[in-house]
Design a protein around this motif. Structure first.
Motif, PDB file in Angstrom:
ATOM      1  N   GLY A 197       1.133  -1.160   0.008  1.00  0.00           N
ATOM      2  CA  GLY A 197       0.013   0.220   0.120  1.00  0.00           C
ATOM      3  C   GLY A 197       0.518   1.560  -0.033  1.00  0.00           C
ATOM      4  N   GLU A 227      -2.161  -0.666  -3.632  1.00  0.00           N
ATOM      5  CA  GLU A 227      -3.054  -0.504  -2.712  1.00  0.00           C
ATOM      6  C   GLU A 227      -2.504   1.123  -2.589  1.00  0.00           C
ATOM      7  N   LEU A 277      -3.786   3.351  -0.332  1.00  0.00           N
ATOM      8  CA  LEU A 277      -4.012   3.193   1.313  1.00  0.00           C
ATOM      9  C   LEU A 277      -4.954   5.339   1.931  1.00  0.00           C
ATOM     10  N   SER A 313      -2.699  -2.336   8.454  1.00  0.00           N
ATOM     11  CA  SER A 313      -2.301  -2.643   6.675  1.00  0.00           C
ATOM     12  C   SER A 313      -1.544  -3.963   7.088  1.00  0.00           C
TER      13      SER A 313
END
Length: 369
Positions: free
Chosen positions: A94, A116, A118, A131
């Motif tokens: 992330g 990803e 975040l 996470s």
């Protein structure tokens, strides 16, 4: 005149996120800054060759790694790009401040898009702690100057979540360094330190050697140009707005890039890494060259349009149309990110600026393609 977008995504990163982290909690498990790591070898995430590795924070406190991290979160695209260059990008789970379209090197763009997001800006505290990461790389450290948006986890909270928290020294500690950045030693130390932590030291050494080769070629080419004869240079952060210019000061990475390229940053003497200045200040320093600091828009066509817009502003604005650089059409069209954000491509930017302002000494063939 365009309004100043100081709290926008990119501006927020470059203008406010500069303070150095650290503290007593950092001594055992978190809050360290890259640049003090011991050498490591091998690229296996779970390997132990070359470990333990110790890295220090801005105050010298240590964080120890007994093995390479398996799941990494990055605060923004700078450390994310470094991990891709090191071959450790597959461990990133992330990021915050995700890279804009076109800002990543082409070979990493598709993979970067799969990381990803975040947080579109600073990663929310709860999301970061949940996470599953075992390492958080913070490019800019304390974001407290950004208000509530900058309220991140404490070092005790990082430790409780099993997350080691380290920073990139060239940016996280920049504002507190004793003097200006005039070379890329701290950027290179960050790359090597991150290589040690991730078990990719061999690749880190290769990357730094490549940077040094490029910088060495420019240094040799400009060896005969006295410092006081080198042209003066203003980095115009067009995307930060035009009501009040934002200067890159001596402690910012861009100052090193400008200096190595054979120019003299007209705001090298301002304390810190960034500082709002007045147009009268720019006029008084009357730069020989102006870099149109446009952030990547995602395509060559869009970038060209933005550069044209920045140039038109300077040519039409009463305060700037009489500047030496403007009257002489001496503009440098090189992206903002590669100049102000620490990374492998800083060396390419040095070459490109040098070949633009010293065309008789640094030929285009020497510049990055």
């Amino acid at each position: 005149m365009r309004s100043r977008v100081v709290c926008g995504v990119a501006a927020a990163v470059t203008l406010f996120a500069t303070a150095c982290g650290g503290g007593d909690d950092a001594k055992s498990s978190s809050g360290a800054t890259l640049g003090g790591g011991t050498a490591a070898s091998g690229a296996a995430p779970a390997g132990t060759s070359g470990f333990p590795v110790k890295v220090t924070d801005c105050a010298g406190a240590e964080t120890t790694f007994t093995q390479a991290p398996r799941k990494i979160v990055t605060s923004n695209a700078s450390s994310l790009e470094m991990l891709f260059w090191l071959g450790a990008g597959d461990r990133v789970v992330g990021t915050g401040f995700p890279p804009g379209k076109g800002t990543m090197p082409e070979q990493f763009a598709a993979r970067a898009e799969r990381v990803e997001v975040l947080g579109d800006m600073v990663i929310p505290k709860e999301r970061l702690l949940g996470s599953g990461a075992d390492l958080y790389i913070d490019t800019f450290a304390d974001m407290g100057g950004m208000g509530a948006m900058g309220s991140g986890p404490s070092e005790k909270e990082f430790s409780a979540a099993g997350i080691k928290h380290i920073y990139l020294k060239s940016t996280a500690c920049a504002a507190k360094r004793p003097g200006p950045q005039q070379d890329l030693a701290e950027v290179e130390a960050d790359i090597k330190g991150l290589g040690a932590v991730t078990g990719t030291s061999a690749k880190a050494d290769e990357l730094v050697a490549g940077m040094e080769q490029k910088l060495g070629a420019v240094r040799t080419a400009l060896a005969g140009v006295p410092q006081d004869r080198r042209p003066t240079y203003f980095f115009f952060d067009f995307d930060a707005g035009t009501k009040q210019p934002i200067a890159v000061c001596g402690k910012q990475v861009a100052n090193a890039v400008i200096t190595l390229a054979g120019a003299r940053n007209v705001f090298a003497d301002c304390d810190g890494d960034y500082k709002p200045v007045a147009w009268e200040d720019v006029v008084a320093r009357n730069p020989d060259w102006i870099q149109l600091g446009v952030r990547d828009k995602g395509s060559a066509e869009a970038n060209a349009k933005a550069y044209d817009e920045a140039e038109r502003f300077l040519r039409g604005f009463d305060a700037t149309k009489g500047l030496n650089a403007v009257k002489g059409g001496r503009f440098v069209r090189i992206g903002s990110e590669r100049t102000t954000i620490a990374g492998v491509r800083n060396a390419d930017t040095v070459q490109q600026i040098a070949s633009t302002i010293h065309p008789d000494l640094v030929k285009p063939a020497q510049a990055a393609q």
